[in-house]
Design a protein around this motif. Sequence first.
Motif, PDB file in Angstrom:
ATOM      1  N   UNK A   1      -5.917  66.767  23.064  1.00  0.00           N
ATOM      2  CA  UNK A   1      -5.389  67.213  21.903  1.00  0.00           C
ATOM      3  C   UNK A   1      -3.698  67.558  21.819  1.00  0.00           C
ATOM      4  N   UNK A   2      -2.937  66.835  21.360  1.00  0.00           N
ATOM      5  CA  UNK A   2      -1.603  66.848  21.539  1.00  0.00           C
ATOM      6  C   UNK A   2      -0.963  67.531  20.255  1.00  0.00           C
ATOM      7  N   UNK A   3      -0.351  68.555  20.191  1.00  0.00           N
ATOM      8  CA  UNK A   3       0.263  69.030  18.914  1.00  0.00           C
ATOM      9  C   UNK A   3       1.883  68.984  18.697  1.00  0.00           C
ATOM     10  N   UNK A   4       2.212  68.544  17.642  1.00  0.00           N
ATOM     11  CA  UNK A   4       3.707  68.295  17.470  1.00  0.00           C
ATOM     12  C   UNK A   4       4.079  69.455  16.416  1.00  0.00           C
ATOM     13  N   UNK A   5       4.983  70.097  16.969  1.00  0.00           N
ATOM     14  CA  UNK A   5       5.379  71.389  16.288  1.00  0.00           C
ATOM     15  C   UNK A   5       6.792  71.300  15.915  1.00  0.00           C
ATOM     16  N   UNK A   6       7.248  72.014  15.191  1.00  0.00           N
ATOM     17  CA  UNK A   6       8.818  72.203  14.860  1.00  0.00           C
ATOM     18  C   UNK A   6       9.079  72.534  13.302  1.00  0.00           C
ATOM     19  N   UNK A   7      10.235  73.085  13.061  1.00  0.00           N
ATOM     20  CA  UNK A   7      10.844  73.267  11.794  1.00  0.00           C
ATOM     21  C   UNK A   7      10.845  72.284  11.117  1.00  0.00           C
ATOM     22  N   UNK A   8      10.763  72.652   9.498  1.00  0.00           N
ATOM     23  CA  UNK A   8      11.147  71.592   8.527  1.00  0.00           C
ATOM     24  C   UNK A   8      12.350  70.890   8.662  1.00  0.00           C
ATOM     25  N   UNK A   9      12.356  69.391   8.820  1.00  0.00           N
ATOM     26  CA  UNK A   9      13.552  68.572   9.185  1.00  0.00           C
ATOM     27  C   UNK A   9      13.731  68.379  10.481  1.00  0.00           C
ATOM     28  N   UNK A  10      12.931  68.771  11.349  1.00  0.00           N
ATOM     29  CA  UNK A  10      12.870  68.760  12.777  1.00  0.00           C
ATOM     30  C   UNK A  10      12.626  67.309  13.237  1.00  0.00           C
ATOM     31  N   UNK A  11      11.877  66.189  12.304  1.00  0.00           N
ATOM     32  CA  UNK A  11      11.481  64.837  12.821  1.00  0.00           C
ATOM     33  C   UNK A  11      10.196  64.719  12.855  1.00  0.00           C
ATOM     34  N   UNK A  12       9.341  65.511  12.690  1.00  0.00           N
ATOM     35  CA  UNK A  12       8.034  65.545  13.031  1.00  0.00           C
ATOM     36  C   UNK A  12       7.215  64.249  12.240  1.00  0.00           C
TER      37      UNK A  12
END
Length: 261
Positions: A29-40
């Motif tokens: 399981x790979x999670x992609x994290x980051x704040x709003x606008x990070x490109x997720x």
Amino acid sequence: MLAASGIGISIGGNRILDDVSLLVMPGEVTAVLGPNGAGKSTLMNVLTGALKPDRGNVTLSGTSLSSWARGDLARLRAVLPQYSSLSFPFPVQEVVLMGRSPHARNSSLERDLTIVRAALRESGTDHLEHRIYTTLSGGERQRVHLARALAQIWAAEDVPKQERYLLLDEPTASLDLAHQHATLEIARRLAENGAGVVAILHDLNLAAMYADRICMLKAGRVHAEGTPRAVIRPDTIEAVYDVAASVIAHPTRGCPLVVTA
């Protein structure tokens, strides 16, 4: 594996993703994290093939995503978007049965219905099987669409650990606490049975509990990538989110636990 390499995208002169690479491995399981606008979400659209990058490439099992026949790709990979638009009053069973469409030539209605019921049980929505989809709450609808995605890539009985992928775009956004955990437990079970799962998440603690690897984006670039212990650190959280936080060991799971002031 599902691999994005050197992805770059600019929209309206703004660089949304810049040299982003990501590996989604079978069994993880790979999670992609980051704040709003990070490109997720943009990265998710590239991984699904909905958006073609300006630079870089996405491959599945070593073949460029654009070279896959649509039917072959649909049998191997399912996508659960953050929002699924469906306004027709279909019974839930029929909504989940839509996930079996790519298998029409190689399956039977009897087998498809067996898989639909199993997917409903796995997603905890079997009690909704005969309800009309449009009468469901937002969280119930999301769980039904998860069942549809599961039915789409349900493993063959004789190949329980066949290669398959599930892409989840903020799958816990409309769910209560219990169903957030239930959804990610499903993702973990899929991975333990050989599937590759990638999920966009906002909750760092959920990512720490359920992900094998984390990719943390900031301003369209990969700021940190690795195991939860390697990525979920006070200095990384402050650099990416501009929030001071402590990271301690979870009292029962042993994974990182983020505590903010």
